[in-house]
Design a protein around this motif. Structure first.
Motif, PDB file in Angstrom:
ATOM      1  N   VAL A 134      22.161   9.169   8.581  1.00  0.00           N
ATOM      2  CA  VAL A 134      22.755   8.546   9.766  1.00  0.00           C
ATOM      3  C   VAL A 134      21.903   7.387  10.277  1.00  0.00           C
ATOM      4  O   VAL A 134      22.429   6.377  10.746  1.00  0.00           O
ATOM      5  N   PHE A 135      20.571   7.516  10.171  1.00  0.00           N
ATOM      6  CA  PHE A 135      19.675   6.530  10.754  1.00  0.00           C
ATOM      7  C   PHE A 135      18.857   5.821   9.682  1.00  0.00           C
ATOM      8  O   PHE A 135      18.521   6.392   8.649  1.00  0.00           O
ATOM      9  N   ASN A 136      18.532   4.573   9.965  1.00  0.00           N
ATOM     10  CA  ASN A 136      17.562   3.830   9.169  1.00  0.00           C
ATOM     11  C   ASN A 136      16.726   2.990  10.129  1.00  0.00           C
ATOM     12  O   ASN A 136      16.915   3.044  11.359  1.00  0.00           O
ATOM     13  N   SER A 137      15.828   2.210   9.597  1.00  0.00           N
ATOM     14  CA  SER A 137      14.912   1.454  10.446  1.00  0.00           C
ATOM     15  C   SER A 137      15.663   0.521  11.390  1.00  0.00           C
ATOM     16  O   SER A 137      15.313   0.399  12.571  1.00  0.00           O
ATOM     17  N   GLN A 138      16.730  -0.114  10.893  1.00  0.00           N
ATOM     18  CA  GLN A 138      17.453  -1.066  11.727  1.00  0.00           C
ATOM     19  C   GLN A 138      18.213  -0.361  12.852  1.00  0.00           C
ATOM     20  O   GLN A 138      18.204  -0.815  14.001  1.00  0.00           O
ATOM     21  N   THR A 139      18.898   0.753  12.522  1.00  0.00           N
ATOM     22  CA  THR A 139      19.646   1.448  13.577  1.00  0.00           C
ATOM     23  C   THR A 139      18.706   1.973  14.650  1.00  0.00           C
ATOM     24  O   THR A 139      19.067   1.997  15.833  1.00  0.00           O
ATOM     25  N   LEU A 140      17.514   2.384  14.266  1.00  0.00           N
ATOM     26  CA  LEU A 140      16.547   2.873  15.252  1.00  0.00           C
ATOM     27  C   LEU A 140      16.011   1.734  16.111  1.00  0.00           C
ATOM     28  O   LEU A 140      15.787   1.900  17.319  1.00  0.00           O
ATOM     29  N   GLN A 141      15.801   0.561  15.506  1.00  0.00           N
ATOM     30  CA  GLN A 141      15.361  -0.593  16.296  1.00  0.00           C
ATOM     31  C   GLN A 141      16.437  -1.039  17.273  1.00  0.00           C
ATOM     32  O   GLN A 141      16.134  -1.650  18.309  1.00  0.00           O
ATOM     33  N   ASP A 142      17.688  -0.731  16.955  1.00  0.00           N
ATOM     34  CA  ASP A 142      18.804  -1.089  17.843  1.00  0.00           C
ATOM     35  C   ASP A 142      19.011  -0.060  18.950  1.00  0.00           C
ATOM     36  O   ASP A 142      20.027  -0.116  19.662  1.00  0.00           O
ATOM     37  N   LEU A 143      18.065   0.885  19.101  1.00  0.00           N
ATOM     38  CA  LEU A 143      18.120   1.893  20.157  1.00  0.00           C
ATOM     39  C   LEU A 143      16.877   1.753  21.044  1.00  0.00           C
ATOM     40  O   LEU A 143      15.979   2.601  21.037  1.00  0.00           O
ATOM     41  N   PRO A 144      16.789   0.684  21.820  1.00  0.00           N
ATOM     42  CA  PRO A 144      15.594   0.459  22.646  1.00  0.00           C
ATOM     43  C   PRO A 144      15.574   1.369  23.863  1.00  0.00           C
ATOM     44  O   PRO A 144      16.582   1.968  24.249  1.00  0.00           O
ATOM     45  N   GLY A 145      14.421   1.457  24.479  1.00  0.00           N
ATOM     46  CA  GLY A 145      14.293   2.220  25.715  1.00  0.00           C
ATOM     47  C   GLY A 145      13.187   3.250  25.636  1.00  0.00           C
ATOM     48  O   GLY A 145      12.737   3.635  24.548  1.00  0.00           O
ATOM     49  N   ASN A 146      12.768   3.706  26.817  1.00  0.00           N
ATOM     50  CA  ASN A 146      11.694   4.688  26.921  1.00  0.00           C
ATOM     51  C   ASN A 146      12.189   6.074  27.280  1.00  0.00           C
ATOM     52  O   ASN A 146      11.384   6.970  27.557  1.00  0.00           O
ATOM     53  N   ALA A 147      13.505   6.269  27.281  1.00  0.00           N
ATOM     54  CA  ALA A 147      14.082   7.583  27.555  1.00  0.00           C
ATOM     55  C   ALA A 147      15.288   7.778  26.649  1.00  0.00           C
ATOM     56  O   ALA A 147      16.080   6.848  26.437  1.00  0.00           O
ATOM     57  N   GLY A 148      15.427   8.995  26.104  1.00  0.00           N
ATOM     58  CA  GLY A 148      16.562   9.233  25.219  1.00  0.00           C
ATOM     59  C   GLY A 148      16.704  10.699  24.853  1.00  0.00           C
ATOM     60  O   GLY A 148      15.819  11.524  25.106  1.00  0.00           O
ATOM     61  N   ILE A 149      17.866  11.015  24.251  1.00  0.00           N
ATOM     62  CA  ILE A 149      18.149  12.368  23.778  1.00  0.00           C
ATOM     63  C   ILE A 149      18.730  12.302  22.371  1.00  0.00           C
ATOM     64  O   ILE A 149      19.237  11.256  21.941  1.00  0.00           O
ATOM     65  N   GLY A 150      18.648  13.412  21.652  1.00  0.00           N
ATOM     66  CA  GLY A 150      19.184  13.474  20.302  1.00  0.00           C
ATOM     67  C   GLY A 150      19.784  14.829  20.004  1.00  0.00           C
ATOM     68  O   GLY A 150      19.519  15.820  20.704  1.00  0.00           O
ATOM     69  N   HIS A 151      20.586  14.887  18.926  1.00  0.00           N
ATOM     70  CA  HIS A 151      21.334  16.101  18.596  1.00  0.00           C
ATOM     71  C   HIS A 151      21.601  16.154  17.096  1.00  0.00           C
ATOM     72  O   HIS A 151      21.914  15.137  16.474  1.00  0.00           O
TER      73      HIS A 151
END
Length: 478
Positions: free
Chosen positions: A54-71
């Motif tokens: 689901v994720f790669n380096s680019q998709t993770l770079q496109d998720l900026p911010g200092n707060a988040g959740i995952g599932h």
């Protein structure tokens, strides 16, 4: 099952969330998703597939911010469609809410019907969306997220460990009985909440403690605070977390899972000693059990089955045909360790019996003289309604059958399950503090046509006494 994580970290959260989900991949292999918040924008990427797909380096770079959740998802309520991939996002009056949930509500249908009568349109078939709608609706009239979660918890009946992202703040809460696990860790520049402590370990964090049943935890840039929303007169930790779900290196509610499984293995030998030439685990979940059994019995531990490390968990595959085909690909015999041997085969549990039957046949085909199956859980006789996709009673091989009938069906030379009292002793928190519904048919929450236990829950505004662990419309029968 499912795995959830929430992180607030000054150094950014997308990559830490990815690594944490990777550590929780065993809890769900259908889909994965991450939501982060930066400035005024909520960012989300999610899809069906494994975390690495689901994720790669680019998709993770496109998720900026200092707060988040995952599932990571393992489906119980809701079908396998892309709309059901979490986290779910809600926007209302300038607030951005993202939510992810591990567990299963047993009053989903009635809550959904109530909201649909009010004109609410649902985009998914999951109970998590209902939770999100309750919280979003409560935020319309309440003064804080704490008030909204209190109102939400009053409405829910079932199991839930939940993480929510409200703008740049992570909230995490757990049902009053603590059915599903959730723990807190300290990172170099922030905090993490996750289903299991292995997610904290993956980030070189420090385990702090478990989220208490009924507790709401708040994490923002200033640190971590918490409030006790509800308290109950008992706990109901999912017993299958210790038997199978959790990784052996996780600490669940203060107990190292590996130690529990090793003690179960020791008690398995004490229950029914037998002569054998080798103790053979079903990898990977049977390894700790087999280590304890071998130590207690003095019979050598020797691997007779090798696992294909690129296969996932067959138990959580969606169809029986897929599970059956996967067994032969997933496991292969080490013939030299089995030929002409009296094999003591150790497994964590028997559900439908199909996998056990195939494994016993594989070991016999490899030349074993005898196959003595020892099981680290009592017979599973009833479905789970609280977050495990257990089959119906007609599909459970032990439901309505004596042990000898199960043995014949599987084809083992002998079969022994651990007694429930020994299992409880190995876990160490008492049967009253465990959910044993799948083993006893008695559940800690009220479920239609099922036996339920008596409990009392206090939501901070007086003690309500009922057969329910949570209450319809926020009211209990006094």
């Amino acid at each position: 099952m499912c795995g959830i994580v929430g992180i607030v970290d000054a150094g950014g959260v997308s990559f830490p969330l990815y690594y944490a989900l990777y550590a929780l991949q065993h809890r769900g292999q259908e889909s994965a998703g991450i939501s982060t918040f930066e400035g005024t924008t909520l960012h989300t990427h999610k899809a069906q597939g494994l975390v690495a797909e689901v994720f790669n380096s680019q998709t993770l770079q496109d998720l900026p911010g200092n707060a988040g959740i995952g599932h990571v998802r393992y489906p119980t309520t809701g079908s396998k469609v892309s709309e059901n991939v979490q986290p779910f996002n809600f926007r209302y009056r300038g607030l951005n809410l993202s939510i992810a949930h591990n567990g299963n509500l047993v009053n989903t249908a009635e809550l959904r019907e109530e909201y649909e009568r009010r004109g609410q349109i649902f985009c998914t078939t999951t109970d998590t969306e209902i939770m999100g709608n309750i919280i979003a609706d409560a935020l319309r009239t309440s003064k804080s997220m704490e008030d909204a979660v209190l109102l939400c918890m009053r409405r829910l009946r079932g199991s839930y460990a939940t993480v929510a992202l409200l703008n740049n703040t992570v909230y995490a809460f757990r049902d009053p009985l603590g059915i599903k696990p959730l723990c807190i860790g300290k990172l170099d520049h922030g905090y993490i909440v996750a289903s299991e402590s292995v997610a904290i370990d993956a980030l070189d964090g420090t385990f702090v403690r478990d989220v208490r049943p009924g507790e709401l935890v708040r994490i923002d840039e200033s640190g971590l605070t918490s409030i006790q929303i509800a308290t109950a007169n008992r706990k109901a930790y999912c017993i299958f977390e210790y038997i199978y779900f959790a990784r052996a290196d996780s600490v669940i509610d203060g107990t190292l899972v590996y130690d529990v499984r090793r003690r179960i293995g020791q008690k398995l030998y004490d229950t029914c000693p037998i002569e054998g030439d080798t103790v053979c685990p079903v990898p990977d979940s049977g390894i700790a059990y087999a280590a304890g059994y071998a130590k207690q019995s003095g019979i050598p531990f020797l691997e007779g089955l090798m696992k294909n490390r690129y296969m996932g968990r067959t138990f959580i595959m969606p169809t029986q045909q897929q599970r059956e085909r996967a067994v032969r690909i997933k496991l292969n015999t080490v013939r030299g360790n089995l030929k002409d041997k009296r094999v003591v085969l150790i497994d964590d549990s028997i559900v439908r019996g199909t996998t056990s039957r195939r494994i016993v046949n594989m070991i016999r085909d490899a030349g074993a003289e005898e196959v003595h199956l020892r099981v680290g859980s009592p017979p599973i006789i009833a479905p789970c309604y609280l977050g495990v996709d257990m089959p119906t009673r007609t599909e459970l091989i032990a439901s309505g059958k004596e042990v000898e009938a199960v043995r014949k069906s599987i084809g083992a030379t002998s079969l022994t399950y651990i007694p429930l009292e020994d299992l409880v002793e190995a876990i160490g928190c008492g049967e009253r503090n465990l959910c044993t519904g799948c083993l006893t048919g008695c559940y800690p929450v009220e479920i239609n046509n099922e036996k339920s236990c008596h409990c009392i829950v206090d939501y901070g505004a007086g003690t309500h006494q009922s057969d329910l662990s949570t209450f319809r419309a926020g009211k209990g029968r006094t």
